[in-house]
Design a protein around this motif. Structure first.
Motif, PDB file in Angstrom:
ATOM      1  N   UNK A  70       0.837  -1.199   0.000  1.00 51.38           N
ATOM      2  CA  UNK A  70       0.000   0.000   0.000  1.00 51.38           C
ATOM      3  C   UNK A  70       0.873   1.251   0.000  1.00 51.38           C
ATOM      4  N   UNK A  71       0.461   2.199  -0.798  1.00 54.93           N
ATOM      5  CA  UNK A  71       1.116   3.499  -0.839  1.00 54.93           C
ATOM      6  C   UNK A  71      -0.005   4.522  -0.933  1.00 54.93           C
ATOM      7  N   UNK A  72      -0.456   5.000   0.232  1.00 59.35           N
ATOM      8  CA  UNK A  72      -1.642   5.853   0.266  1.00 59.35           C
ATOM      9  C   UNK A  72      -2.863   5.006  -0.043  1.00 59.35           C
ATOM     10  N   UNK A  73      -3.600   5.397  -1.086  1.00 59.89           N
ATOM     11  CA  UNK A  73      -4.790   4.624  -1.457  1.00 59.89           C
ATOM     12  C   UNK A  73      -4.553   3.772  -2.703  1.00 59.89           C
ATOM     13  N   UNK A  74      -3.268   3.540  -3.040  1.00 58.90           N
ATOM     14  CA  UNK A  74      -2.922   2.734  -4.212  1.00 58.90           C
ATOM     15  C   UNK A  74      -1.925   1.653  -3.802  1.00 58.90           C
ATOM     16  N   UNK A  75      -1.504   0.862  -4.786  1.00 58.72           N
ATOM     17  CA  UNK A  75      -0.521  -0.198  -4.544  1.00 58.72           C
ATOM     18  C   UNK A  75       0.725   0.053  -5.385  1.00 58.72           C
ATOM     19  N   UNK A  76       1.874  -0.242  -4.803  1.00 60.27           N
ATOM     20  CA  UNK A  76       3.137  -0.137  -5.509  1.00 60.27           C
ATOM     21  C   UNK A  76       3.724  -1.539  -5.659  1.00 60.27           C
ATOM     22  N   UNK A  77       4.150  -1.891  -6.878  1.00 63.11           N
ATOM     23  CA  UNK A  77       4.731  -3.208  -7.150  1.00 63.11           C
ATOM     24  C   UNK A  77       6.221  -3.199  -6.837  1.00 63.11           C
ATOM     25  N   UNK A 182     -13.691  -0.315   8.413  1.00 63.58           N
ATOM     26  CA  UNK A 182     -14.334   0.264   7.234  1.00 63.58           C
ATOM     27  C   UNK A 182     -14.790  -0.770   6.203  1.00 63.58           C
ATOM     28  N   UNK A 183     -13.926  -1.707   5.865  1.00 59.87           N
ATOM     29  CA  UNK A 183     -14.164  -2.634   4.752  1.00 59.87           C
ATOM     30  C   UNK A 183     -14.667  -3.969   5.293  1.00 59.87           C
ATOM     31  N   UNK A 184     -15.778  -4.438   4.771  1.00 62.15           N
ATOM     32  CA  UNK A 184     -16.358  -5.726   5.155  1.00 62.15           C
ATOM     33  C   UNK A 184     -15.499  -6.851   4.588  1.00 62.15           C
ATOM     34  N   UNK A 185     -14.930  -7.680   5.464  1.00 60.42           N
ATOM     35  CA  UNK A 185     -14.075  -8.783   5.008  1.00 60.42           C
ATOM     36  C   UNK A 185     -14.736 -10.147   5.204  1.00 60.42           C
ATOM     37  N   UNK A 186     -16.049 -10.165   5.287  1.00 62.88           N
ATOM     38  CA  UNK A 186     -16.739 -11.446   5.451  1.00 62.88           C
ATOM     39  C   UNK A 186     -16.926 -12.177   4.124  1.00 62.88           C
ATOM     40  N   UNK A 187     -16.682 -11.506   3.006  1.00 62.17           N
ATOM     41  CA  UNK A 187     -16.786 -12.168   1.693  1.00 62.17           C
ATOM     42  C   UNK A 187     -15.397 -12.288   1.075  1.00 62.17           C
ATOM     43  N   UNK A 188     -15.327 -12.891  -0.110  1.00 65.28           N
ATOM     44  CA  UNK A 188     -14.040 -13.085  -0.774  1.00 65.28           C
ATOM     45  C   UNK A 188     -13.685 -11.860  -1.613  1.00 65.28           C
ATOM     46  N   UNK A 189     -12.388 -11.703  -1.874  1.00 65.67           N
ATOM     47  CA  UNK A 189     -11.880 -10.588  -2.665  1.00 65.67           C
ATOM     48  C   UNK A 189     -11.217 -11.127  -3.927  1.00 65.67           C
ATOM     49  N   UNK A 190     -11.439 -10.426  -5.040  1.00 60.39           N
ATOM     50  CA  UNK A 190     -10.814 -10.770  -6.324  1.00 60.39           C
ATOM     51  C   UNK A 190      -9.802  -9.703  -6.700  1.00 60.39           C
ATOM     52  N   UNK A 191      -8.915 -10.039  -7.598  1.00 61.49           N
ATOM     53  CA  UNK A 191      -7.867  -9.133  -8.060  1.00 61.49           C
ATOM     54  C   UNK A 191      -8.439  -7.790  -8.536  1.00 61.49           C
ATOM     55  N   UNK A 192      -7.713  -6.717  -8.189  1.00 56.73           N
ATOM     56  CA  UNK A 192      -8.083  -5.386  -8.666  1.00 56.73           C
ATOM     57  C   UNK A 192      -6.825  -4.695  -9.183  1.00 56.73           C
ATOM     58  N   UNK A 193      -6.696  -4.638 -10.486  1.00 57.14           N
ATOM     59  CA  UNK A 193      -5.505  -4.021 -11.074  1.00 57.14           C
ATOM     60  C   UNK A 193      -5.614  -2.504 -11.114  1.00 57.14           C
ATOM     61  N   UNK A 194      -6.815  -1.964 -10.953  1.00 56.43           N
ATOM     62  CA  UNK A 194      -6.971  -0.511 -11.011  1.00 56.43           C
ATOM     63  C   UNK A 194      -6.320   0.187  -9.840  1.00 56.43           C
ATOM     64  N   UNK A 195      -6.004  -0.534  -8.763  1.00 54.71           N
ATOM     65  CA  UNK A 195      -5.352   0.070  -7.610  1.00 54.71           C
ATOM     66  C   UNK A 195      -3.826   0.131  -7.754  1.00 54.71           C
ATOM     67  N   UNK A 196      -3.300  -0.558  -8.768  1.00 56.98           N
ATOM     68  CA  UNK A 196      -1.838  -0.623  -8.912  1.00 56.98           C
ATOM     69  C   UNK A 196      -1.336   0.640  -9.603  1.00 56.98           C
ATOM     70  N   UNK A 197      -0.403   1.304  -8.949  1.00 56.50           N
ATOM     71  CA  UNK A 197       0.196   2.521  -9.481  1.00 56.50           C
ATOM     72  C   UNK A 197       1.193   2.152 -10.577  1.00 56.50           C
ATOM     73  N   UNK A 198       1.039   2.722 -11.738  1.00 54.52           N
ATOM     74  CA  UNK A 198       1.923   2.412 -12.877  1.00 54.52           C
ATOM     75  C   UNK A 198       3.201   3.242 -12.822  1.00 54.52           C
TER      76      UNK A 198
END
Length: 198
Positions: A70-77, A182-198
């Motif tokens: 995590x880097x703020x509200x995005x992800x850094x690879x 804040x975030x409900x974690x009772x269900x499953x999560x799938x990949x989200x590439x829109x959060x990855x900072x290019x």
């Protein structure tokens, strides 16, 4: 004996003789073909022959992976390497351990005081990660920071392992409503590439 019967007997003998000769030729050809020497192609100068690769021991082999932080509200690879394991579940567990062991995870409030305690992968491609905390904790993080922390784990797993389709979270062996309020974690999560900072 009539002449017609005599001709028919001679004709049948000729057919039988031809069949016997053909069967003998086929048998001989099959024998010669099965016992022939197959020449080994000579290697060309400058061309290295491939030798069968032996499986390196898990301690010696490294696997290149991409960890997402995590880097703020995005992800850094971040490129990293982990020891190669014998199966996907063990390999994924090692990758998650590497993600949490890095100091960048310690800088994220949601991930700071938790560690992966157990990891399971079922046949449908659902990875379950059980996070443990040493004590009751109060996490101060925004919804965006919590979401980024969750997807740091989710994208690290789903983008490194084609077998992992979705991720679910447990805390201290139990289902919880949220990791930081804040975030409900009772269900499953799938990949989200829109959060990855290019």
């Amino acid at each position: 004996m009539s002449e017609r019967i005599d001709r028919r007997i001679r004709g049948d003998r000729v057919v039988v003789a031809i069949i016997i000769v053909l069967a003998a030729c086929a048998s001989a050809a099959l024998y010669v073909w099965s016992t022939r020497d197959v020449p080994v192609p000579s290697s060309k100068p400058g061309v290295q022959e491939r030798t069968p690769q032996t499986q390196p021991s898990a301690a010696d082999a490294q696997l290149a992976v991409t960890l997402y932080y995590p880097s703020g509200d995005a992800l850094t690879a971040v490129q990293s390497a982990v020891n190669r394991q014998s199966d996907t579940q063990s390999q994924a567990k090692a990758v998650v351990a590497a993600l949490f062991a890095d100091q960048r995870a310690g800088q994220v409030a949601v991930l700071r005081d938790v560690r992966p305690a157990a990891f399971y992968l079922d046949s449908s491609g659902t990875a379950s990660i059980d996070l443990s905390t040493a004590q009751q904790r109060e996490v101060r993080a925004s919804a965006e920071e919590e979401l980024a922390a969750i997807y740091a784990v989710v994208d690290t797993l789903t983008r490194n392992f084609a077998e992992i389709k979705q991720v679910r979270f447990l805390l201290n062996g139990k289902e919880v409503q949220t990791l930081a309020g804040h975030v409900d974690v009772t269900s499953v999560f799938h990949e989200r590439t829109d959060l990855i900072r290019q």
